[in-house]
Design a protein around this motif. Sequence first.
Motif, mmCIF file in Angstrom:
data_model
loop_
_atom_site.group_PDB
_atom_site.id
_atom_site.type_symbol
_atom_site.label_atom_id
_atom_site.label_comp_id
_atom_site.label_asym_id
_atom_site.label_seq_id
_atom_site.Cartn_x
_atom_site.Cartn_y
_atom_site.Cartn_z
ATOM 1 N N ASN A 39 0.650 -1.892 -0.357
ATOM 2 C CA ASN A 39 0.141 0.046 -0.360
ATOM 3 C C ASN A 39 0.737 0.925 0.200
ATOM 4 O OD1 ASN A 39 -3.277 0.043 -0.282
ATOM 5 N ND2 ASN A 39 -3.062 -0.869 1.821
ATOM 6 N N GLY A 40 0.932 2.449 -0.848
ATOM 7 C CA GLY A 40 1.462 3.120 -0.700
ATOM 8 C C GLY A 40 2.423 3.633 -1.877
ATOM 9 N N ALA A 41 2.893 2.452 -2.078
ATOM 10 C CA ALA A 41 3.873 1.882 -3.175
ATOM 11 C C ALA A 41 4.292 2.617 -4.311
ATOM 12 C CB ALA A 41 4.007 0.742 -4.094
ATOM 13 N N GLY A 42 3.095 3.567 -5.143
ATOM 14 C CA GLY A 42 2.494 4.393 -5.915
ATOM 15 C C GLY A 42 1.912 3.807 -6.843
ATOM 16 N N LYS A 43 1.555 2.462 -7.477
ATOM 17 C CA LYS A 43 0.758 1.806 -8.288
ATOM 18 C C LYS A 43 -0.349 3.203 -8.751
ATOM 19 C CE LYS A 43 -0.444 -1.130 -5.438
ATOM 20 N NZ LYS A 43 0.073 -0.405 -4.148
ATOM 21 N N THR A 44 -1.081 3.518 -8.290
ATOM 22 C CA THR A 44 -2.230 3.872 -8.727
ATOM 23 C C THR A 44 -1.648 5.222 -9.136
ATOM 24 O OG1 THR A 44 -3.999 3.361 -6.919
ATOM 25 C CG2 THR A 44 -4.760 5.527 -8.114
ATOM 26 N N THR A 45 -1.125 6.183 -9.145
ATOM 27 C CA THR A 45 0.133 7.218 -8.566
ATOM 28 C C THR A 45 0.234 6.459 -10.248
ATOM 29 O OG1 THR A 45 0.226 7.494 -7.114
ATOM 30 C CG2 THR A 45 1.713 9.121 -8.948
ATOM 31 N N VAL A 46 1.487 5.073 -10.737
ATOM 32 C CA VAL A 46 1.339 5.231 -12.097
ATOM 33 C C VAL A 46 0.557 5.509 -13.495
ATOM 34 C CG1 VAL A 46 2.924 3.434 -12.843
ATOM 35 C CG2 VAL A 46 3.652 4.099 -10.713
HETATM 36 N N1 LIG Z 1 -2.980 13.659 -4.625
HETATM 37 C C1 LIG Z 1 -1.980 13.350 -4.096
HETATM 38 N N2 LIG Z 1 -1.305 13.857 -3.577
HETATM 39 C C2 LIG Z 1 -0.329 13.679 -2.299
HETATM 40 N N3 LIG Z 1 0.143 12.974 -2.221
HETATM 41 C C3 LIG Z 1 -0.618 11.469 -2.668
HETATM 42 C C4 LIG Z 1 -1.707 11.659 -3.891
HETATM 43 N N4 LIG Z 1 -1.580 10.824 -5.144
HETATM 44 C C5 LIG Z 1 -1.306 10.121 -3.764
HETATM 45 N N5 LIG Z 1 -0.277 10.375 -3.111
HETATM 46 C C6 LIG Z 1 1.123 9.561 -2.356
HETATM 47 O O1 LIG Z 1 1.587 9.127 -3.485
HETATM 48 C C7 LIG Z 1 2.044 7.564 -2.572
HETATM 49 C C8 LIG Z 1 1.243 6.838 -3.525
HETATM 50 O O2 LIG Z 1 0.139 7.099 -3.089
HETATM 51 P P1 LIG Z 1 -0.633 5.207 -4.970
HETATM 52 O O3 LIG Z 1 -0.458 5.442 -6.202
HETATM 53 O O4 LIG Z 1 -2.073 5.762 -3.971
HETATM 54 O O5 LIG Z 1 -0.534 4.161 -3.952
HETATM 55 P P2 LIG Z 1 -1.063 3.002 -4.444
HETATM 56 O O6 LIG Z 1 -2.024 3.276 -5.107
HETATM 57 O O7 LIG Z 1 0.492 2.329 -4.640
HETATM 58 O O8 LIG Z 1 -0.965 2.388 -2.597
HETATM 59 C C9 LIG Z 1 1.025 7.746 -0.585
HETATM 60 O O9 LIG Z 1 2.023 7.901 -0.116
HETATM 61 C C10 LIG Z 1 0.191 8.329 -1.097
HETATM 62 O O10 LIG Z 1 -0.356 9.624 0.187
#
Ligand SMILES: Nc1ncnc2c1ncn2[C@@H]1O[C@H](COP(=O)(O)OP(=O)(O)O)[C@@H](O)[C@H]1O
Lengths: 325, 248
Positions: free
Chosen positions: B38-45
């Motif tokens: 969790n929080g690895a950055g997958k959704t962000t990718v």
């Molecule tokens: N819009 C945002 N603003 C600030 N921090 C973010 C935002 N989106 C995600 N994060 C942070 O970036 C990191 C990766 O999040 P995320 O990509 O959601 O992880 P995953 O999908 O792998 O669980 C987390 O620490 C999260 O808190």
Amino acid sequence: MKKTLLIIIGLIVLGIAPIVIRSPFFVHLMIMVLMWTVLGASWNILGGYAGQVSFGHATFLGAGAYTTMILYLKCGVDPWYGIFLGGLVAMVISLPIGFICFRLRGPYFSLSTLAVAEIVRLVALNWESLTAGPVGLLITTLPGVSFLGQPINWESKVPFYYIIAIITLIALIMTYIVSRTRVGAYLLALREDIDSAESIGINTVKARVVALALSAFLAGIAGGFYAMYLRYVDPDAVFSIGLSVEMLFIAIVGGLATVGGPLIGAIVLVTLGESFREHFLSGHLIFYGFFMMVAIRYMPDGVWGRLNVLFKKLRLKKDVNHGTA
Amino acid sequence: MALLDVQGLTKCFGGLKAVSDLSFQVNEGEILGLIGPNGAGKTTVFSLITGFIPANQGKILLEGKDIAGLKPYSIAHKGMARTFQIVKPFRKLTVLENVSLAAFLRHSARKDAEAQARRVLERVELIDKAEAYASDLTLSEQKRLEIARALATNPKVLLLDEPMGGLNPTEVDHASILVRDICKSGVTIVWVEHVLKAIMNSCHRVIVIHHGEKIADMPPEEVVTNPVVIEAYLGKKANSYKKGEPIC
Ligand SMILES: Nc1ncnc2c1ncn2[C@@H]1O[C@H](COP(=O)(O)OP(=O)(O)O)[C@@H](O)[C@H]1O
Ligand SMILES: [Mg+2]
């Protein structure tokens, strides 16, 4: 089938109403109902279908009203083209407004439309060389036009009735087309979720601009008509916040994102407004406000939405009865 | 040439490096797993490569053309569709309307869009719910609706963000079959899941990310016994882990 029948009956009633009932007050009332139907339909496209709640739609009404008035008084443009041009000018003005306000979402968008409307009202108030400021613009005579060989008598309200009836039909047909095509589907997507809309390939900025432009066009036409009918405009008469709010009320009470909603909303609210005004003189706005609260509390889908639900229930009951018989 | 080629992708949120110099390739026809704690950055990718948030650095090549900086809608036009981890259905519209809206991307007439939507709904086994409102569906159905909607845009690459999240084991098996079926029909898939187990049997290849960096890129059988991956998932407890035993 039933729908076509209803529409035909509606058209006949619309066509003969001022011939059957000749009271000038009644004709005036119907003109007001139809004009507010167009304004409600305008608000409904942006607020009902696309879900972008505007508190500043008087801007477009005013833009249409002033355009028609100024073109007639200063350039001698026939008001019947002028009304149409009023719609176009309102549409053009809506583009920069959309550019500014659509950067914001939800309530922030709504507040920005309110701010823009106030700015436009102040500009109209102070740009005296164009708008004559608070004094306003007045038409004394309308151009001589003849219809089927008869000169039209502008002192009677009936010609105005038919003009606004045609504009109303255009507004309702436009709403119908929007609701049936891809454009309308895109507007609903905007209302529901902007991210999801983008993810399936909808250019949400463009869709919002299109919704605003269509909406502004209708409000501008209604504004142009308003100017010709009352023969007078001033900034407080056409740019006031009260008008913006009235449009929103009509669309909501009638039923958001429905084709016939604004017509129902206008019938209910305009007649109610007039009779409250007659019976309660100064206090009429209190009753009006109270009615609005009750309507929104008990009919969140509007009168039209409520009727639809009732019809559906009735039909179900009938089917059940047939089933057991 | 890879269908999707991501090079040096970087995204910072303030001081936090959510994605850091990430590079990977997706080949045509494969199911690529993308896992990480969790929080690895997958959704962000996913948000970066579909244009929802701008990257600080990096190239994103779809069929050889750089799509970095494009808006999400135009990336959808180019043939990449995503689902949302936290489902975002058009709640007050019916299931059929939800999917038809997506099908409008390739069909301008309502009739054609609806026909396409029905075909997709058959495939994800939601056709019985076509007239139901999206808000009335169960979570498992809403997850399938997300997939159906993305699929209706007729994508070349489909990005799935935790389609199994919150589902029970039977539903998970069901969804795995669906994803493999979609891949067989010619759609390339990138599949994000938090738990490796769910995608173990379906992926051709798995990428593991941790703190926004790629720490592994290998077949799924190797990932489960890879010490670096185990360390990332289990942290210090990795010491107590017996060699050769799969992590999940
Ligand atoms: N819009 C945002 N603003 C600030 N921090 C973010 C935002 N989106 C995600 N994060 C942070 O970036 C990191 C990766 O999040 P995320 O990509 O959601 O992880 P995953 O999908 O792998 O669980 C987390 O620490 C999260 O808190
Ligand atoms: Mg995530």
